[in-house]
Scaffold this motif. Structure first.
Motif, short mmCIF file in Angstrom:
data_model
loop_
_atom_site.label_atom_id
_atom_site.label_comp_id
_atom_site.label_asym_id
_atom_site.label_seq_id
_atom_site.Cartn_x
_atom_site.Cartn_y
_atom_site.Cartn_z
N PHE A 45 -5.00 38.96 37.88
CA PHE A 45 -3.75 39.34 37.23
C PHE A 45 -2.62 38.95 38.19
O PHE A 45 -2.59 39.42 39.33
N ILE A 58 -3.28 49.32 34.88
CA ILE A 58 -4.53 48.57 34.84
C ILE A 58 -5.66 49.55 35.14
O ILE A 58 -5.61 50.27 36.14
N ILE A 68 -5.26 41.42 41.95
CA ILE A 68 -4.04 41.92 41.32
C ILE A 68 -2.91 41.59 42.28
O ILE A 68 -2.83 42.18 43.37
#
Length: 254
Positions: A45, A58, A68
């Motif tokens: 992400f 998340i 992330i």
């Protein structure tokens, strides 16, 4: 709520309590903004803004090799990012997380075998957290084994900056200030009630091999450092002994 007319009235958080046509109001029906299915691996992400959900920004369970990075996560009811279970090889970096319940909550590795999660949380800015309440809404909370938490900037929260519970957890070069704004049993870095964790914090109530070095402390309301004796007449001695017995039993079984 006027039940007779079925009208809902909202007093806006502005100086006069009114709203203008240029204001934006969100009413979210989402639980988690992004729910990662269990056991998913190799996912990234990156480079977007995530906001306006009732739960976590998340959420994942038992996920592996997840990146992330460079996200802005804001306006969530619970954590900005929450990864549970036996999470492995996760990196959360260069994110701005604010106006959330908790910031980052991560568990991974296996304590019984001291298997490291390989998780890294670094170079994040987390502020204006614990929006729902004080206790248990941390900027960062890590559990189990083998996490690296470094170079994060944390400020403006009702409760703890970094909560840790487990073993082989390294926390270094973090800048934590203006936390514990609405709580007393609290700390910039905080853990407790379990002798089997690595208890390294500035109010040291027992533990083993506690090392506090190369820190700058300022603006404390009572003590910069305090050491006392838990396990000898403390209110929560029962918790300490229970956790120790449970951990010894688990390790023998493993």
């Amino acid at each position: 709520m006027d039940r007779s007319s079925i009208n809902l009235y909202v007093w806006m958080p502005t100086e006069d309590g009114n709203i203008s046509s240029s204001d934006i109001t969100y009413v979210s029906l989402l639980d988690d903004c992004i729910h990662v299915p269990q056991n998913v691996h190799d996912i990234t992400f990156s480079d977007f803004t995530l906001e306006a959900c009732r739960g976590n920004g998340i959420y994942g369970n038992n996920v592996h090799h997840v990146q992330i990075q460079n996200l802005e996560i804001r306006n969530t009811g619970l954590a900005g990012a929450r990864l549970n279970g036996d999470t492995r090889d996760v990196t959360i970096s260069q994110c701005m997380i604010h106006d959330v319940g908790g910031g980052i909550k991560l568990a991974g590795g296996k304590r019984g075998l001291l298997e490291s999660s390989g998780a890294v949380i670094e170079n994040n800015e987390i502020y204006d957290f614990s929006r729902l309440g004080a206790v248990n809404y941390h900027a960062i909370s890590v559990y189990s084994v083998g996490h690296l938490v470094r170079h994060n900037t944390i400020y403006n929260g009702q409760y703890t900056g970094i909560w840790f519970m487990g073993n082989d957890i390294v926390m270094e070069y973090n800048h934590v200030h203006h936390t514990c704004m609405n709580a007393s049993d609290c700390g910039a870095l905080h853990t407790g009630r379990d002798w089997t964790t690595n208890e390294v914090h500035v109010n040291i109530g027992g533990g083993r091999d506690n090392i506090v070095s190369n820190n700058v402390f300022y603006g404390s309301t009572r003590y910069s450092m305090q050491v006392d004796g838990r396990g000898v007449g403390h209110d929560h001695d029962g918790d300490l002994k229970h956790n120790l017995h449970a951990r010894i039993h688990f390790d023998v079984m493993v």
